[in-house]
Structures are given as C-alpha cells and as structure tokens.
Design a protein around this motif. Structure first.
Motif, PDB file in Angstrom:
ATOM      1  N   ALA A   1       9.064 -11.113   2.728  1.00 53.54           N
ATOM      2  CA  ALA A   1       9.402  -9.697   2.517  1.00 53.54           C
ATOM      3  C   ALA A   1       8.438  -9.091   1.495  1.00 53.54           C
ATOM      4  O   ALA A   1       7.939  -7.966   1.683  1.00 53.54           O
ATOM      5  N   CYS A   2       8.155  -9.830   0.428  1.00 49.77           N
ATOM      6  CA  CYS A   2       7.215  -9.342  -0.599  1.00 49.77           C
ATOM      7  C   CYS A   2       5.818  -9.142  -0.004  1.00 49.77           C
ATOM      8  O   CYS A   2       5.159  -8.134  -0.241  1.00 49.77           O
ATOM      9  N   ARG A   3       5.409 -10.135   0.806  1.00 50.50           N
ATOM     10  CA  ARG A   3       4.096 -10.051   1.448  1.00 50.50           C
ATOM     11  C   ARG A   3       4.013  -8.798   2.310  1.00 50.50           C
ATOM     12  O   ARG A   3       3.030  -8.058   2.283  1.00 50.50           O
ATOM     13  N   ARG A   4       5.062  -8.533   3.062  1.00 52.23           N
ATOM     14  CA  ARG A   4       5.055  -7.354   3.935  1.00 52.23           C
ATOM     15  C   ARG A   4       4.941  -6.073   3.117  1.00 52.23           C
ATOM     16  O   ARG A   4       4.173  -5.165   3.459  1.00 52.23           O
ATOM     17  N   LEU A   5       5.721  -5.988   2.041  1.00 51.38           N
ATOM     18  CA  LEU A   5       5.700  -4.771   1.221  1.00 51.38           C
ATOM     19  C   LEU A   5       4.333  -4.561   0.583  1.00 51.38           C
ATOM     20  O   LEU A   5       3.839  -3.433   0.523  1.00 51.38           O
TER      21      LEU A   5
ATOM     22  N   GLU B   1       1.974  -3.255   3.021  1.00 54.54           N
ATOM     23  CA  GLU B   1       2.235  -1.840   3.312  1.00 54.54           C
ATOM     24  C   GLU B   1       1.802  -0.946   2.159  1.00 54.54           C
ATOM     25  O   GLU B   1       1.941   0.275   2.245  1.00 54.54           O
ATOM     26  N   GLY B   2       1.350  -1.530   1.079  1.00 57.89           N
ATOM     27  CA  GLY B   2       0.804  -0.737  -0.024  1.00 57.89           C
ATOM     28  C   GLY B   2       1.822  -0.263  -1.048  1.00 57.89           C
ATOM     29  O   GLY B   2       1.533   0.647  -1.838  1.00 57.89           O
ATOM     30  N   TYR B   3       3.009  -0.846  -1.064  1.00 63.24           N
ATOM     31  CA  TYR B   3       3.997  -0.444  -2.084  1.00 63.24           C
ATOM     32  C   TYR B   3       3.539  -0.848  -3.467  1.00 63.24           C
ATOM     33  O   TYR B   3       2.812  -1.827  -3.641  1.00 63.24           O
ATOM     34  N   ARG B   4       3.974  -0.089  -4.467  1.00 67.53           N
ATOM     35  CA  ARG B   4       3.588  -0.349  -5.854  1.00 67.53           C
ATOM     36  C   ARG B   4       4.787  -0.912  -6.627  1.00 67.53           C
ATOM     37  O   ARG B   4       5.922  -0.744  -6.200  1.00 67.53           O
TER      38      ARG B   4
END
Ligand code: IPE
Ligand code: IPE
Ligand code: MG
Length: 233
Positions: free
Chosen positions: A138-142, A145-148
């Motif tokens: 889940a962390c890898r996906r976020l 996706e460019g989340y900060r």
C-alpha cells in the motif's frame, strides 16, 4: 450476524498425520470444509468471508507440499466457477500473485472476472498473502502515485490495501489450536473479535461456525469506549 468473517484455516497437516495419512490428504479434506463454510455463510447472510489459504511464509515448506497446494488451488478454481455463479458469489484473490505461475495467474483473473458482477457473498482467498506485504505494498502504491508525507492518513493507507473493497473483519477465527495471527490481516484485524478453536480445519463445519458466531454475539465490542457508553448507545 457478523458482516465479515475471516478464517485462518489451520490444522490440515496435523489432521492427516493423526490418521497416518500424508499431509496433503489434510489439505484435500480441507477443501471440503471450505465448501461447507461457504455454504453456511451464504445461508446465514454473511456478506464477506475471507480465507487464509497460503501465507507469504508458506513457501518455506517442502517443495512437494507447495507444489501440491498449487495444484489443489488450480483445481478448485477450475471446478468452482460455475457453482460460485449459481450461488451469486463474487470471488476475490488477494496476495502477491506475481510469484505464481503465469497460467495460475490467468486462471485467477478469469475466475475473478467471471464472478465480478455477482452480488451475494464476497469470498476472498488470501494466497501468498502477508499482512506486512499488504501494508508495504500500500505504501509503495501511494509513493508511486506521488503522495507526500503530509497527505498520509489512516483512511488513505486503508484505501490502498488489498482488501479495500471490504469492511474490516468483525470476527477472526483460527482453527487448529494455535493462538497467533501468523501475519494475516494485521491492519484490518485491529478491532476484530478473535475466536480460537482446537478443531482442525478439515473437521470444521456449519455447526462449528455457528458456535463461533454465537460466541461473537455474546461479546461487547467497545472500540475504546466504556461499557456504560456502549450500553447507552
Ligand atoms: C493450514 O494447515 C493450511 C496451510 C497453511 C496451507 P497446515 O498445513 O498449516 O496444518 P498444520 O498446522 O501443519 O497442522
Ligand atoms: C497460517 O498457518 C497460514 C495459513 C493458514 C494459510 P501456518 O500453519 O502457516 O502458521 P504457523 O507457521 O503455524 O504460524
Ligand atoms: Mg499450520
């Protein structure tokens, strides 16, 4: 009635060994328990049933056992699609499927897509699943996706977990006598009611499920509140 039941199906090997049978006989018998429990959940109106079939650590088992388990999984997928459609069951398979043979991956895709529009029980099979893998993934996906860092919330992380389509399990059952979680739904089990039974998975049936549900129904789920608050609400 719990909306979502998750089960660690444990004790197949010991069930077989006790009968002087090869461990695999326990896995084959365990498939019959899956049938019984799925049917019981359909009849009782449970909306989500999640079964731990193969953990990310189970690759450490003897090669022969792993390969027989893969064959069994393949056979079940092929044989059960029609029955799942007859019973309005939607199948989901979660876990790191990239480690499976290509043909098995294709079979999983097919079974999921052919049952995708069913509206009854959602049956999730956890295969090469680990709770730690799920959270890291889940962390890898976020991050992809460019989340900060400041965007990160519990809801956002939850939304990228493999089982984001389902509510958290109300009850988590483990058969086979061990009282541990073995890297199952670490995040989602935060407030699940745990139920441990000595019964080996191949002996588990609708009556055993009813016993577990009866235990669940006697419990007071407080979610951090006091008993008085819960009773008043
Ligand atoms: C659970 O039964 C099934 C899988 C992990 C695939 P086990 O195979 O772990 O059975 P025991 O614990 O050895 O009896
Ligand atoms: C947990 O059972 C995994 C599944 C039921 C698929 P294990 O038998 O692998 O768990 P441990 O090794 O006893 O903790
Ligand atoms: Mg075991």
């Amino acid at each position: 009635m719990p909306k979502h039941i998750a089960i660690i199906m444990d004790g197949n090997g010991r069930w077989a060994t006790k009968r002087f049978l090869p461990r695999f006989a326990g896995h084959a018998k365990g498939v019959k328990s899956v049938h019984r429990v799925v049917e019981a959940c359909v009849n009782r109106g449970v909306q989500y049933l999640t079964l731990f079939a193969f953990s990310s650590e189970n690759w450490k088992r003897p090669e022969e056992e792993v390969s027989l388990l893969m064959q069994l999984f393949r056979k079940v997928l092929v044989n059960e699609i029609r029955k799942m459609n007859e019973n309005n069951i939607r199948l989901k398979v979660i876990g790191d499927l990239s480690r499976f043979d290509k043909d098995l991956q294709a079979l999983v895709d097919m079974a999921e897509s052919q049952t995708a529009s069913n509206t009854g029980l959602t049956l999730t099979i956890c295969a090469n699943y680990g709770g730690r893998w799920d959270m890291a993934n889940a962390c890898r996906r976020l991050m992809n996706e460019g989340y900060r860092p400041e965007d990160m919330t519990e809801e956002l992380l939850s939304s990228r977990l493999a089982m984001a389509y389902a509510p958290d399990p109300d009850m988590l059952i483990r058969t086979g006598g061990e009282a541990r979680i073995s890297n199952f739904l670490l995040w989602q089990a935060a407030y699940s009611e745990f139920y441990f039974t000595e019964t080996y998975w191949p002996d588990f049936d609708g009556d055993a499920l009813d016993e577990a549900i009866a235990s669940f129904q006697k419990r007071e789920r407080r979610f951090g509140k006091t008993s008085e608050q819960v009773k008043a609400s």
